[in-house]
Design a protein around this motif. Structure first.
Motif, PDB file in Angstrom:
ATOM      1  N   ASN A 184      -2.561   5.752  13.165  1.00  0.00           N
ATOM      2  CA  ASN A 184      -2.375   5.881  14.624  1.00  0.00           C
ATOM      3  C   ASN A 184      -0.884   6.085  14.878  1.00  0.00           C
ATOM      4  N   GLN A 185      -0.398   7.268  14.555  1.00  0.00           N
ATOM      5  CA  GLN A 185       1.035   7.497  14.432  1.00  0.00           C
ATOM      6  C   GLN A 185       1.810   7.478  15.748  1.00  0.00           C
ATOM      7  N   THR A 186       1.148   7.529  16.862  1.00  0.00           N
ATOM      8  CA  THR A 186       1.872   7.591  18.139  1.00  0.00           C
ATOM      9  C   THR A 186       1.800   6.269  18.912  1.00  0.00           C
ATOM     10  N   THR A 187       1.363   5.216  18.259  1.00  0.00           N
ATOM     11  CA  THR A 187       1.128   3.970  18.994  1.00  0.00           C
ATOM     12  C   THR A 187       2.333   3.049  19.065  1.00  0.00           C
ATOM     13  N   ALA A 188       3.349   3.268  18.243  1.00  0.00           N
ATOM     14  CA  ALA A 188       4.493   2.349  18.227  1.00  0.00           C
ATOM     15  C   ALA A 188       5.778   3.103  17.938  1.00  0.00           C
ATOM     16  N   GLU A 189       6.895   2.493  18.301  1.00  0.00           N
ATOM     17  CA  GLU A 189       8.211   3.097  18.074  1.00  0.00           C
ATOM     18  C   GLU A 189       8.813   2.713  16.737  1.00  0.00           C
ATOM     19  N   ALA A 190       8.363   1.594  16.172  1.00  0.00           N
ATOM     20  CA  ALA A 190       8.977   1.135  14.929  1.00  0.00           C
ATOM     21  C   ALA A 190       8.012   0.196  14.215  1.00  0.00           C
ATOM     22  N   LEU A 191       8.252   0.026  12.914  1.00  0.00           N
ATOM     23  CA  LEU A 191       7.418  -0.823  12.066  1.00  0.00           C
ATOM     24  C   LEU A 191       8.303  -1.736  11.246  1.00  0.00           C
ATOM     25  N   MET A 192       7.937  -3.024  11.208  1.00  0.00           N
ATOM     26  CA  MET A 192       8.687  -4.013  10.430  1.00  0.00           C
ATOM     27  C   MET A 192       7.754  -4.687   9.435  1.00  0.00           C
ATOM     28  N   LEU A 193       8.058  -4.528   8.146  1.00  0.00           N
ATOM     29  CA  LEU A 193       7.273  -5.105   7.063  1.00  0.00           C
ATOM     30  C   LEU A 193       8.047  -6.281   6.483  1.00  0.00           C
ATOM     31  N   ILE A 194       7.497  -7.484   6.643  1.00  0.00           N
ATOM     32  CA  ILE A 194       8.183  -8.680   6.160  1.00  0.00           C
ATOM     33  C   ILE A 194       7.465  -9.185   4.915  1.00  0.00           C
ATOM     34  N   ASP A 195       8.111  -8.991   3.757  1.00  0.00           N
ATOM     35  CA  ASP A 195       7.572  -9.418   2.465  1.00  0.00           C
ATOM     36  C   ASP A 195       6.130  -8.942   2.298  1.00  0.00           C
ATOM     37  N   ILE A 196       5.917  -7.653   2.421  1.00  0.00           N
ATOM     38  CA  ILE A 196       4.578  -7.068   2.393  1.00  0.00           C
ATOM     39  C   ILE A 196       3.831  -7.458   1.121  1.00  0.00           C
ATOM     40  N   GLU A 197       2.547  -7.726   1.284  1.00  0.00           N
ATOM     41  CA  GLU A 197       1.687  -8.153   0.179  1.00  0.00           C
ATOM     42  C   GLU A 197       0.403  -7.337   0.223  1.00  0.00           C
ATOM     43  N   THR A 198      -0.060  -6.897  -0.938  1.00  0.00           N
ATOM     44  CA  THR A 198      -1.233  -6.042  -1.021  1.00  0.00           C
ATOM     45  C   THR A 198      -2.493  -6.869  -1.254  1.00  0.00           C
ATOM     46  N   PRO A 199      -3.546  -6.700  -0.450  1.00  0.00           N
ATOM     47  CA  PRO A 199      -4.824  -7.359  -0.751  1.00  0.00           C
ATOM     48  C   PRO A 199      -5.328  -6.947  -2.131  1.00  0.00           C
ATOM     49  N   SER A 200      -6.076  -7.833  -2.768  1.00  0.00           N
ATOM     50  CA  SER A 200      -6.474  -7.613  -4.157  1.00  0.00           C
ATOM     51  C   SER A 200      -7.461  -6.464  -4.328  1.00  0.00           C
ATOM     52  N   THR A 201      -8.005  -5.942  -3.235  1.00  0.00           N
ATOM     53  CA  THR A 201      -8.998  -4.872  -3.332  1.00  0.00           C
ATOM     54  C   THR A 201      -8.382  -3.496  -3.524  1.00  0.00           C
ATOM     55  N   ILE A 202      -7.073  -3.373  -3.383  1.00  0.00           N
ATOM     56  CA  ILE A 202      -6.403  -2.087  -3.551  1.00  0.00           C
ATOM     57  C   ILE A 202      -5.187  -2.268  -4.442  1.00  0.00           C
ATOM     58  N   THR A 203      -4.507  -1.160  -4.755  1.00  0.00           N
ATOM     59  CA  THR A 203      -3.323  -1.240  -5.609  1.00  0.00           C
ATOM     60  C   THR A 203      -2.049  -1.166  -4.778  1.00  0.00           C
ATOM     61  N   ASN A 204      -0.988  -1.717  -5.351  1.00  0.00           N
ATOM     62  CA  ASN A 204       0.320  -1.627  -4.700  1.00  0.00           C
ATOM     63  C   ASN A 204       0.736  -0.169  -4.500  1.00  0.00           C
ATOM     64  N   TYR A 205       0.452   0.647  -5.497  1.00  0.00           N
ATOM     65  CA  TYR A 205       0.856   2.046  -5.414  1.00  0.00           C
ATOM     66  C   TYR A 205       0.180   2.749  -4.249  1.00  0.00           C
ATOM     67  N   ASN A 206      -1.129   2.554  -4.109  1.00  0.00           N
ATOM     68  CA  ASN A 206      -1.863   3.225  -3.038  1.00  0.00           C
ATOM     69  C   ASN A 206      -1.397   2.757  -1.662  1.00  0.00           C
ATOM     70  N   LEU A 207      -1.124   1.466  -1.542  1.00  0.00           N
ATOM     71  CA  LEU A 207      -0.631   0.971  -0.255  1.00  0.00           C
ATOM     72  C   LEU A 207       0.735   1.558   0.055  1.00  0.00           C
TER      73      LEU A 207
END
Length: 332
Positions: free
Chosen positions: A214-237
């Motif tokens: 949803n690329q037009t919904t926000a002006e900025a994104l802040m990722l604080i110590d992002i963590e990947t759920p175990s169902t996917i890979t870090n690379y894909n995320l």
């Protein structure tokens, strides 16, 4: 003669004992039948008990956690921050903090991590309580648990490393996205015009994937110590960053080789953005922590500075009030 008499006495005694035994058995027959009925009752009761035992009480850790949060806010007299919204016909809790200045820059939507709540003390609470002092309202959303209690945690994940951005779906994604949209609709109805997203750990994964889709919904994104759920890979995320043109703050803890590699993949994905309209700023929080200063205060400063430099700011400078000379000079 004496031997015959003794033998006769033994025979008489044996006959008497046999008669007594037979009489006791006959007299005990009704009691045995009663005892049989009692056993049947006990068996029935036992079966009933077994049926009761099979009615298991399913633990509801998230409901208990949210209830405890509501009680805590009640004790602190902060229940006015609670706003119950609905998405997909299911209620969820949000915590709203208005801007504490005369000019509101916009609203930051905050997503907490797995098995936490919208006022979690590690990073969520400091940010949601501090940003309003700097002209940003905050709305912290209840995010459904990914890992359920007593549920085995899967360690099997895909190892494919595709060359381009892929369609990626997180656990409970439909529900979380619906909650984000419902929250934004409510805020827009209340007059909010500009949004930014902030996610903590797995909450950051949801924030990233939502903005990627949803690329037009926000002006900025802040990722604080992002963590990947175990169902996917870090690379894909990490590849989802290629879809986000907005400015991104990636503030993470470089604690091991795995987190460093994940950070490298995010940086590479950011460099591959073809329609970027803002910078990708990646900061390792470890140097901040070794300064001896409070890490939460530094986190707030990092986020505040990022917002100030990477979002369109409303001019907050006020004209000086008219000065009455009589307050400073003597009348002629």
């Amino acid at each position: 003669m004496k031997k015959n008499t003794a033998l006769f006495n033994i025979l008489i005694t044996f006959m008497l004992l046999s008669t007594c035994t037979l009489s006791f058995a006959e007299d005990s027959a009704p009691e045995s039948e009663v005892a049989g009925d009692s056993t049947a009752i006990q068996n029935t009761t036992s079966e009933d008990n077994n049926s009761v035992d099979k009615v298991y009480i399913i633990p509801t850790p998230q409901a208990s956690r949210i209830s405890a949060l509501e009680n805590s806010l009640k004790i602190r007299r902060l229940t006015h921050q609670i706003n119950i919204l609905e998405a997909n016909e299911e209620p969820f809790l949000t915590l709203y903090q208005p801007s504490l200045t005369s000019s509101t820059q916009g609203c930051t939507i905050i997503l907490h991590s797995d098995n936490e709540h919208p006022d979690w003390p590690d990073a969520v609470a400091p940010l949601r309580n501090s940003l309003p002092k700097h002209s940003w309202c905050t709305i912290s959303i209840e995010v459904p648990d990914i890992t359920k209690r007593a549920e085995p945690v899967s360690t099997l994940i895909e190892t494919k490393e595709e060359s381009g951005p892929q369609i990626l779906e997180l656990p409970n994604q439909e529900m979380v996205f619906a909650r984000i949209i419902a929250t934004m609709n409510k805020a827009q109805n209340d007059g909010v015009e500009k949004f930014t997203f902030l996610g903590y750990k797995t909450g950051a994964a949801y924030a990233l994937n939502f903005l990627a889709n949803n690329q037009t919904t926000a002006e900025a994104l802040m990722l604080i110590d992002i963590e990947t759920p175990s169902t996917i890979t870090n690379y894909n995320l990490a590849q989802q960053i290629r879809k986000v043109p907005q400015p991104i703050l990636d503030y993470y803890v470089n604690s091991n080789a795995g987190s460093n590699q994940f950070a490298t993949w995010r940086k590479q994905a950011a460099n591959q953005r073809t329609e970027a309209i803002g910078d990708f700023i990646q900061l390792d929080s470890v140097p901040d922590r070794v300064t001896g200063k409070k890490s939460k205060q530094l986190l707030v400063q990092r986020v505040r500075g990022f917002l100030k430099q990477n979002t369109s700011q409303i001019d907050q400078r006020k004209t000086l009030p008219s000065v009455k000379k009589g307050l400073f000079y003597e009348s002629p």
